[in-house]
Design a protein around this motif. Sequence first.
Motif, PDB file in Angstrom:
ATOM      1  N   THR A 186       9.801   6.625   9.324  1.00  0.00           N
ATOM      2  CA  THR A 186       9.097   7.538   8.432  1.00  0.00           C
ATOM      3  C   THR A 186       9.922   7.832   7.175  1.00  0.00           C
ATOM      4  N   THR A 187       9.222   8.311   6.149  1.00  0.00           N
ATOM      5  CA  THR A 187       9.864   8.876   4.963  1.00  0.00           C
ATOM      6  C   THR A 187       9.129  10.161   4.617  1.00  0.00           C
ATOM      7  N   PRO A 188       9.801  11.129   4.000  1.00  0.00           N
ATOM      8  CA  PRO A 188       9.115  12.370   3.623  1.00  0.00           C
ATOM      9  C   PRO A 188       7.902  12.127   2.735  1.00  0.00           C
ATOM     10  N   ALA A 189       8.015  11.196   1.779  1.00  0.00           N
ATOM     11  CA  ALA A 189       6.912  10.966   0.841  1.00  0.00           C
ATOM     12  C   ALA A 189       5.690  10.383   1.543  1.00  0.00           C
ATOM     13  N   THR A 190       5.888   9.407   2.421  1.00  0.00           N
ATOM     14  CA  THR A 190       4.728   8.819   3.098  1.00  0.00           C
ATOM     15  C   THR A 190       4.161   9.766   4.156  1.00  0.00           C
ATOM     16  N   LEU A 191       5.011  10.560   4.801  1.00  0.00           N
ATOM     17  CA  LEU A 191       4.499  11.577   5.722  1.00  0.00           C
ATOM     18  C   LEU A 191       3.607  12.571   4.992  1.00  0.00           C
ATOM     19  N   ASP A 192       4.054  13.004   3.821  1.00  0.00           N
ATOM     20  CA  ASP A 192       3.240  13.931   3.028  1.00  0.00           C
ATOM     21  C   ASP A 192       1.928  13.277   2.609  1.00  0.00           C
ATOM     22  N   LEU A 193       1.995  12.000   2.244  1.00  0.00           N
ATOM     23  CA  LEU A 193       0.786  11.275   1.850  1.00  0.00           C
ATOM     24  C   LEU A 193      -0.220  11.249   2.994  1.00  0.00           C
ATOM     25  N   LEU A 194       0.223  10.882   4.166  1.00  0.00           N
ATOM     26  CA  LEU A 194      -0.677  10.781   5.305  1.00  0.00           C
ATOM     27  C   LEU A 194      -1.236  12.149   5.693  1.00  0.00           C
ATOM     28  N   GLN A 195      -0.403  13.171   5.647  1.00  0.00           N
ATOM     29  CA  GLN A 195      -0.888  14.504   5.973  1.00  0.00           C
ATOM     30  C   GLN A 195      -1.932  14.965   4.959  1.00  0.00           C
ATOM     31  N   SER A 196      -1.730  14.646   3.678  1.00  0.00           N
ATOM     32  CA  SER A 196      -2.700  15.031   2.650  1.00  0.00           C
ATOM     33  C   SER A 196      -4.045  14.352   2.858  1.00  0.00           C
ATOM     34  N   ARG A 197      -4.051  13.212   3.527  1.00  0.00           N
ATOM     35  CA  ARG A 197      -5.285  12.479   3.800  1.00  0.00           C
ATOM     36  C   ARG A 197      -5.911  12.850   5.138  1.00  0.00           C
ATOM     37  N   GLY A 198      -5.295  13.770   5.862  1.00  0.00           N
ATOM     38  CA  GLY A 198      -5.832  14.160   7.156  1.00  0.00           C
ATOM     39  C   GLY A 198      -5.629  13.126   8.230  1.00  0.00           C
ATOM     40  N   ILE A 199      -4.541  12.377   8.156  1.00  0.00           N
ATOM     41  CA  ILE A 199      -4.246  11.312   9.112  1.00  0.00           C
ATOM     42  C   ILE A 199      -3.167  11.787  10.082  1.00  0.00           C
ATOM     43  N   VAL A 200      -3.461  11.719  11.372  1.00  0.00           N
ATOM     44  CA  VAL A 200      -2.488  12.080  12.396  1.00  0.00           C
ATOM     45  C   VAL A 200      -1.448  10.978  12.508  1.00  0.00           C
ATOM     46  N   VAL A 201      -0.171  11.345  12.476  1.00  0.00           N
ATOM     47  CA  VAL A 201       0.923  10.389  12.646  1.00  0.00           C
ATOM     48  C   VAL A 201       1.416  10.466  14.088  1.00  0.00           C
ATOM     49  N   PHE A 202       1.431   9.314  14.744  1.00  0.00           N
ATOM     50  CA  PHE A 202       1.815   9.252  16.155  1.00  0.00           C
ATOM     51  C   PHE A 202       3.225   8.713  16.313  1.00  0.00           C
ATOM     52  N   GLY A 203       4.033   9.474  17.022  1.00  0.00           N
ATOM     53  CA  GLY A 203       5.245   8.948  17.607  1.00  0.00           C
ATOM     54  C   GLY A 203       4.923   8.613  19.062  1.00  0.00           C
ATOM     55  N   ALA A 204       5.847   8.926  19.960  1.00  0.00           N
ATOM     56  CA  ALA A 204       5.630   8.693  21.383  1.00  0.00           C
ATOM     57  C   ALA A 204       6.495   9.659  22.180  1.00  0.00           C
TER      58      ALA A 204
END
Length: 269
Positions: free
Chosen positions: A176-194
């Motif tokens: 992950t990177t802070p910028a892409t995490l913010d991008l995905l969150q702004s789009r309403g996309i759940v980010v999955f780890g495990a």
Amino acid sequence: MTRMRPHRLASRFTGAAALVFAATAIANAANCSRQDTLGTSRLLAVDARVYPRVGLNNFPETLPLADHEVVLTFDDGPRPPSTQEVLSALGAECVRATFFLVGRSSAEFPDLVRRIAAEGHTAAHHSWSHPMMSKIPFEQAKDDIDRGIAADELALNGVSSKSLSTPFFRYPYFATTPATLDLLQSRGIVVFGADVWASDWENISPDQELKNVIKQLETARKGIILLHDAQARTAAMMPAFLHYLHENGYRIVHLVSAAPRQQNAETGH
């Protein structure tokens, strides 16, 4: 990684239950006519507003699973013949899972993507080319995410689009990177780890992989399990693993999105 305290998790779950669950626990959510199978015990609809990032191996919190509830997730497919073998093993036990698709593989094997969806599994996203996004510029990472989504959607629906049928994403290598995490969150996309993984990317036998995942489950007792349908060793292990889950009282939770289909993944509108 700091784990969320139980009272905090309980508070969030109580206040957000209506957003998180699309259905209450239902017997055999996979509509299986056979009574001797593992089956799928319930559906869990995940809302990015409540759980934007999940998986205790990567983030501070995970999905609200009860003791002995597990979510099966598969990365890096579709890739024949191992993906077909995984699907056959899941189908034999009436189990539903989430597949994080690599876009270039979706473009190569669209019929297999459609089979995943047709058999009731959730098709999610895992980039176009599987890069380590922490090692590339933001714009390149963004383009790879978008291209992967477009390829997956074309395979699923016959239309190349940045819209998401299911707004779930997992980073290749968890990079992950802070910028892409913010991008995905702004789009309403759940980010999955495990929460649990079988280490099936290592050069191990199916038996060793099975021992790895069982050992972790004996400690964790629940969680999001990371597997790779692109790995032949995982395909070979799946019947024995599903038998273990059945014999040891584990229940399968199938993930779906709580959000309506996104019209534009770029803006979230």
